[in-house]
Scaffold this motif. Structure first.
Motif, short mmCIF file in Angstrom:
data_model
loop_
_atom_site.label_atom_id
_atom_site.label_comp_id
_atom_site.label_asym_id
_atom_site.label_seq_id
_atom_site.Cartn_x
_atom_site.Cartn_y
_atom_site.Cartn_z
N LEU A 397 0.83 -1.21 0.00
CA LEU A 397 0.00 0.00 0.00
C LEU A 397 0.86 1.26 0.00
CD1 LEU A 397 -2.97 0.99 0.21
CD2 LEU A 397 -2.67 0.98 2.69
N ALA A 398 1.90 1.27 0.84
CA ALA A 398 2.77 2.43 0.90
C ALA A 398 3.51 2.65 -0.41
CB ALA A 398 3.77 2.27 2.04
N SER A 399 3.98 1.57 -1.02
CA SER A 399 4.69 1.70 -2.29
C SER A 399 3.78 2.28 -3.36
CB SER A 399 5.23 0.33 -2.73
OG SER A 399 6.21 -0.14 -1.83
N LEU A 400 2.54 1.85 -3.39
CA LEU A 400 1.58 2.41 -4.34
C LEU A 400 1.38 3.91 -4.08
CD1 LEU A 400 -1.09 -0.44 -4.35
CD2 LEU A 400 0.39 0.18 -6.27
N GLY A 401 1.26 4.27 -2.79
CA GLY A 401 1.08 5.69 -2.45
C GLY A 401 2.27 6.52 -2.86
N PHE A 402 3.47 5.99 -2.67
CA PHE A 402 4.68 6.73 -3.05
C PHE A 402 4.78 6.89 -4.57
CE2 PHE A 402 7.09 5.18 0.99
CZ PHE A 402 6.44 6.16 1.75
N ILE A 403 4.39 5.84 -5.30
CA ILE A 403 4.38 5.96 -6.77
C ILE A 403 3.40 7.04 -7.20
CG2 ILE A 403 3.84 4.77 -8.94
CD1 ILE A 403 4.70 2.15 -7.46
N ARG A 404 2.23 7.04 -6.60
CA ARG A 404 1.22 8.05 -6.92
C ARG A 404 1.73 9.45 -6.57
NH1 ARG A 404 -3.64 6.42 -8.34
NH2 ARG A 404 -4.67 8.32 -7.61
N ALA A 416 -0.99 17.68 -3.94
CA ALA A 416 -1.45 16.28 -3.94
C ALA A 416 -0.27 15.34 -3.72
CB ALA A 416 -2.14 15.96 -5.26
N ALA A 417 0.87 15.66 -4.31
CA ALA A 417 2.06 14.81 -4.15
C ALA A 417 2.50 14.74 -2.70
CB ALA A 417 3.20 15.34 -5.02
N GLU A 418 2.54 15.88 -2.02
CA GLU A 418 2.97 15.90 -0.62
C GLU A 418 1.96 15.19 0.28
OE1 GLU A 418 5.24 16.73 2.83
OE2 GLU A 418 5.64 16.41 0.70
N ARG A 419 0.68 15.39 -0.01
CA ARG A 419 -0.36 14.73 0.80
C ARG A 419 -0.25 13.21 0.69
NH1 ARG A 419 -4.25 17.12 -1.20
NH2 ARG A 419 -5.04 15.55 -2.66
N LEU A 420 -0.01 12.71 -0.51
CA LEU A 420 0.14 11.26 -0.71
C LEU A 420 1.38 10.73 0.00
CD1 LEU A 420 -0.89 11.04 -4.45
CD2 LEU A 420 -1.88 9.65 -2.63
N ARG A 421 2.46 11.49 -0.04
CA ARG A 421 3.68 11.06 0.65
C ARG A 421 3.43 10.95 2.15
NH1 ARG A 421 7.71 12.70 3.72
NH2 ARG A 421 6.79 14.78 3.97
N VAL A 422 2.84 11.98 2.74
CA VAL A 422 2.61 11.99 4.19
C VAL A 422 1.61 10.90 4.59
CG1 VAL A 422 1.65 13.35 6.09
CG2 VAL A 422 3.22 14.43 4.45
N ASP A 423 0.53 10.76 3.82
CA ASP A 423 -0.51 9.78 4.15
C ASP A 423 0.00 8.35 4.03
OD1 ASP A 423 -2.21 11.87 4.61
OD2 ASP A 423 -3.38 11.62 2.77
N SER A 424 1.01 8.12 3.21
CA SER A 424 1.54 6.77 3.00
C SER A 424 2.57 6.37 4.05
CB SER A 424 2.16 6.65 1.60
OG SER A 424 1.20 6.90 0.59
N MET A 425 3.07 7.32 4.82
CA MET A 425 4.16 7.04 5.75
C MET A 425 3.78 6.06 6.87
SD MET A 425 7.25 7.97 5.28
CE MET A 425 8.11 8.87 3.99
N PRO A 426 2.57 6.13 7.48
CA PRO A 426 2.26 5.14 8.53
C PRO A 426 2.33 3.71 8.02
CG PRO A 426 0.75 7.00 8.66
CD PRO A 426 1.54 7.19 7.40
N ALA A 427 1.76 3.46 6.83
CA ALA A 427 1.83 2.12 6.26
C ALA A 427 3.27 1.74 5.94
CB ALA A 427 0.97 2.02 5.00
N ALA A 428 4.07 2.71 5.48
CA ALA A 428 5.46 2.42 5.15
C ALA A 428 6.27 2.07 6.39
CB ALA A 428 6.08 3.63 4.43
#
Length: 458
Positions: A397-404, A416-428
């Motif tokens: 899930l985190a890898s997909l978020g980072f790609i997005r 949008a890029a920064e929001r996706l990076r931050v939102d993906s960090m807990p899963a990462a």
């Protein structure tokens, strides 16, 4: 689709199962409290194959070991099961264990609870946490494992050559111990809880052909699936009991599956046919993190040659194609892409194969990102996201978020890029083990996107 495999060596790690990507040591870091990964409501893919097909799976899973050694009699715990823990449990382990136990009660109908200590004479599964190095001094190749008739690491070490811990000699289960490293990622610990407790309770075999099961060494299914829970519900049905022969169990299974899974009645199943041990060994060689690239590539090539010689059209061919593509030399990028697309087409037709196809979509999204095809990267990751969520695969899930995130950056959508990076960090952090490991994964993907921008002169 217009994709190339120009960045094959780096990007192929994007579709490696979690157990290969995430073997990074978890470590405590002096940072402010960080958001915690929470998978949300349990929502596994349901069992969707004909009951007649799953009957054969039950028998093959239940009456053989992974090595091929036969198991003569059916065994299980008779009566309630108590789970206890030993060693220093990592902070995420107990919540994950309680979530698993709740699922086993609700979905498999097993009378199972966790306790601080087990009553005298109780059916007991002990989950023992200990350093990986300590585990591997005795069992070098094991990420985690389960043993019957012991309760501690010391018991196991003292009896490791005793027939008392031979699963093929167990006719009724009363005690089992699951050994899990306490110094690996939260996701790997969670995955070990699911597979090893699932095996402590039920089947002891793994079958590469089961795309819809955690009892499959390809590691794409990271938590117990709907099929797995149905299998365990049948395993603990009152019509079965410890000590039955294979024929006695087989005689009862059609009625049991039809009662517990009415949607699977009356449909003809696919006869998979035997899987040669030589093919399994070739796949294991291709998946092994211990072998060098040339050895892994040799295993993948042998597996694909055998799959084609057998005339398979199922998950075994798809997995062989996928492994061959993952390990292909850089100068075979076009052939590797064709193999990936063929594998994805096969997986999409198979129950549970949607997960494998989603991993292929992630790989293709990385390739799209590397060549500046932003819209394709966003579309492929959007399609893969629901499967990462349903399987609770945080690293995926985190890898997909980072790609997005990087695709949005390529498109000029900075917010949008920064929001996706931050939102993906807990899963990462959960999937890769620490904040620094999560950031390293993000930076790996950012380098791929940056190369595309440099090529485009951006």
């Amino acid at each position: 689709m217009g994709l190339t495999l120009a960045c094959a060596t780096l990007a192929l790690s994007a579709c490696v199962p979690t157990s290969e990507v995430a073997r990074l040591e978890a470590r405590t870091e002096a940072v402010a409290p960080l958001a915690v990964y929470r998978p949300g409501d349990v929502n596994p893919l349901p069992p969707s194959r004909p009951n007649s097909e799953m009957v054969e799976d039950f028998l093959e899973l239940g009456f053989a070991m992974e090595s091929g050694r036969p198991i003569e009699t059916f065994s299980r715990f008779e009566g309630p099961v108590t789970v206890v823990t030993g060693g220093a449990a990592p902070v995420t382990a107990i919540p994950d264990l309680d979530r698993l136990i709740a699922r086993l009660r609700a979905e498999a109908g097993i009378d199972i609870d966790r306790a601080i200590s087990a009553p005298e004479g109780a059916n007991t599964i002990t989950v023992q946490f200990l350093p990986r190095r300590q585990m591997q001094t005795v069992v070098p190749a094991a990420a985690c494992f389960v043993v019957p008739n012991v309760g501690t690491w010391q018991d196991f070490v003292a009896n490791r050559r005793s027939p008392s811990i031979d699963w093929t000699r167990v006719t009724q289960r009363r005690q089992a111990a699951v050994f899990i490293p306490d110094d690996t990622t939260p996701q790997e610990i969670r995955d070990c809880l699911h597979e090893e407790i699932g095996q402590a309770l039920g089947p002891l075999n793994d079958l590469f052909r089961l795309s819809d099961s955690i009892f499959n060494d390809d590691n794409f299914q990271t938590t117990l699936t709907g099929f797995d829970m149905l299998l365990l519900r049948v395993w603990y049905a009152p019509e079965l009991q410890s000590g039955m022969t294979r024929d006695e169990v087989a005689a009862r299974l059609p009625t049991l599956f039809n009662r517990l899974n009415p949607v699977g009645r009356g449909r003809a199943g696919v006869v998979a046919g035997p899987t040669p041990r030589e093919w399994q060994l070739a796949v294991e060689q291709a998946l092994s993190s211990d072998g060098g690239l040339s050895q892994r590539r040799e295993g993948a090539e042998r597996a694909l040659d055998m799959a084609r010689a057998q005339g398979w059209t199922d998950s075994r061919l798809a997995l062989s194609l996928m492994l061959g593509a993952r390990l292909a030399p850089r100068d075979r990028g076009e052939t590797a892409l064709e193999s990936l697309l063929s594998a994805a087409e096969i997986f999409r037709r198979l129950p549970g194969g949607e997960i494998h196809a989603a991993h292929i979509d992630m790989h293709l999204a990385v390739q799209a990102l590397a060549t500046g095809q932003t819209d394709i990267a966003l579309e492929l990751t959007r399609e893969a996201m629901p499967f990462a969520q349903r399987t609770e695969n945080a690293a995926f899930l985190a890898s997909l978020g980072f790609i997005r995130s990087q695709a949005e950056l390529q498109a000029g959508n900075l917010e949008a890029a920064e929001r996706l990076r931050v939102d993906s960090m807990p899963a990462a952090r959960y999937g890769f083990g620490s904040q620094s490991a999560a950031e390293a994964r993000f930076e790996e993907i950012a380098r791929i996107a940056g190369a595309a921008q440099r090529l485009a002169g951006l």
